[in-house]
Design an enzyme around this catalytic site. Structure first.
Site, mmCIF file in Angstrom:
data_model
loop_
_atom_site.group_PDB
_atom_site.id
_atom_site.type_symbol
_atom_site.label_atom_id
_atom_site.label_comp_id
_atom_site.label_asym_id
_atom_site.label_seq_id
_atom_site.Cartn_x
_atom_site.Cartn_y
_atom_site.Cartn_z
ATOM 1 N N PRO A 129 0.832 -1.202 0.000
ATOM 2 C CA PRO A 129 0.000 0.000 0.000
ATOM 3 C C PRO A 129 0.868 1.254 0.000
ATOM 4 O O PRO A 129 1.879 1.307 0.703
ATOM 5 C CB PRO A 129 -0.798 -0.113 1.307
ATOM 6 N N ARG A 131 -0.534 5.012 -1.248
ATOM 7 C CA ARG A 131 -1.431 6.142 -0.993
ATOM 8 C C ARG A 131 -2.142 6.023 0.363
ATOM 9 O O ARG A 131 -2.219 6.994 1.119
ATOM 10 C CB ARG A 131 -2.489 6.160 -2.102
ATOM 11 N N CYS A 199 1.878 28.326 -17.441
ATOM 12 C CA CYS A 199 1.358 28.648 -18.774
ATOM 13 C C CYS A 199 0.459 27.587 -19.410
ATOM 14 O O CYS A 199 0.538 27.361 -20.602
ATOM 15 C CB CYS A 199 2.544 28.906 -19.678
ATOM 16 N N GLU A 200 -0.375 26.919 -18.621
ATOM 17 C CA GLU A 200 -1.268 25.926 -19.199
ATOM 18 C C GLU A 200 -2.645 26.099 -18.570
ATOM 19 O O GLU A 200 -2.749 26.297 -17.360
ATOM 20 C CB GLU A 200 -0.791 24.501 -18.864
HETATM 21 C C1 LIG Z 1 3.524 -2.287 -8.295
HETATM 22 C C2 LIG Z 1 2.918 -1.250 -7.421
HETATM 23 N N1 LIG Z 1 2.693 -1.531 -6.129
HETATM 24 C C3 LIG Z 1 2.136 -0.626 -5.289
HETATM 25 C C4 LIG Z 1 1.808 0.656 -5.737
HETATM 26 C C5 LIG Z 1 1.206 1.600 -4.750
HETATM 27 O O1 LIG Z 1 -0.116 1.863 -5.091
HETATM 28 P P1 LIG Z 1 -1.080 2.659 -4.088
HETATM 29 O O2 LIG Z 1 -0.448 3.961 -3.779
HETATM 30 O O3 LIG Z 1 -2.333 2.811 -4.898
HETATM 31 O O4 LIG Z 1 -1.286 1.798 -2.883
HETATM 32 C C6 LIG Z 1 2.039 0.988 -7.077
HETATM 33 C C7 LIG Z 1 1.666 2.324 -7.581
HETATM 34 O O5 LIG Z 1 1.834 2.680 -8.718
HETATM 35 C C8 LIG Z 1 2.606 0.018 -7.948
HETATM 36 O O6 LIG Z 1 2.839 0.298 -9.232
#
Ligand SMILES: Cc1ncc(COP(=O)(O)O)c(C=O)c1O
Length: 284
Positions: A129, A131, A199-200
């Site tokens: 995990p 995020r 600038c977007e």
């Molecule tokens: C292989 C892999 N594992 C874990 C993550 C983490 O994902 P999250 O932040 O959605 O938990 C990512 C994010 O791109 C990923 O590519």
């Protein structure tokens, strides 16, 4: 090694962060995985010990996880029948959080899906995990540069931009934006577009967002910026990377100072064929 498998499951999240469908670039197609695993298991110097999936990010529904984990568990059994001792499963990340009105899935439901798929397999599990652990721990604090009255919109121009927090420009992502100082009692929110100074047109954090009145020099905070914020930032428009400050109760410390223009420019090199007559330090 572990093989990352693409289980062809729709994570029911934003298309740009869906990673486990067969049309996504990630992983080995689950139908091809047994042949790849058998091949890998015969290679000298390779020990195939695991399988991995990561079906996407910001998932708020447990069903895609249950489907993916079930397919992975079936593959473990198939490979074990072939004599390939799969000892570990990496189930990836992807647990979503509430940015706006999302209903994050209950961890107990996630755990139940994991247990249902893996119970009795006698296998080590790994999780990734991202995020879920850090998003809510971060806020992007920005200063209001000025308020511009457009013909039919009011723009609050802040000194943070899409290079500092890309998610709204990249995925139309929603971040809560609040004044740092509590507004005076009775202050009524009015709809404003909260935009960066670069600038977007995509350099925008929110459109028609109700915000209590702010003026130049006020601070606003963009919340839940701890994941995919600084990590996705860039120096677009020659904007130095912003500082990161760690806060604990009343304590705070800069843990990543603001990048200097000198440090940014020091990354560049002038090729020999543009440097005739200069010394050859390799630096501008
Ligand atoms: C292989 C892999 N594992 C874990 C993550 C983490 O994902 P999250 O932040 O959605 O938990 C990512 C994010 O791109 C990923 O590519």
């Amino acid at each position: 090694v572990s093989l990352r498998v693409n289980p062809d499951v729709d994570a029911l999240t934003h298309a740009k962060i869906t990673t486990g469908k067969s049309e996504n670039k990630f992983g080995i197609d689950i139908a091809a995985a047994p042949a790849v695993a058998r091949h890998a298991a015969q290679l000298p110097g390779i020990r195939l010990v695991g399988l991995a999936v990561h079906i996407g990010s910001q998932l708020t529904d447990v069903a895609p996880y249950a489907a993916a984990f079930g397919r992975l568990a079936a593959l473990v059994q198939e490979l074990r029948r072939d004599g390939i001792a799969i000892e570990r499963l990496d189930l990836g990340g992807g647990l979503g959080i509430r940015y706006h009105r999302e209903e994050p899935l209950a961890l107990a439901d996630y755990a139940a899906a994991v247990r249902h798929a893996t119970e009795g397999l006698g296998i080590r599990l790994a999780f990734e995990p991202g995020r879920f652990l850090v998003a809510e721990a971060g806020a992007l604090v920005a200063r209001v540069l000025y308020v511009k009255e457009g013909t039919n919109r009011r723009f609050v121009v802040i000194d943070a931009a899409m290079n500092d927090l890309l998610r709204p420009a990249l995925y139309d992502a929603w971040h809560e934006i609040v004044p740092v100082k509590a507004p005076p009692p009775g202050a009524k929110p009015i709809p404003v577009d909260i935009v960066g100074p670069i600038c977007e047109t995509g350099d925008s954090f929110a459109a028609a967002r109700p915000l209590t009145p702010v003026a130049a020099d006020d601070l606003v905070a963009l919340l839940q910026a701890g994941a995919y914020g600084a990590a996705m930032s860039s120096t677009y428009n020659s904007r130095p990377l912003i500082p990161e400050v760690l806060v604990r109760g009343e304590e705070f410390e800069v843990i990543r100072p603001r990048q200097t223009y000198a440090a940014m420019l020091d990354q560049d090199r002038i090729p020999q064929w543009l440097r005739e007559g200069e010394d050859a330090r390799g630096k501008p």
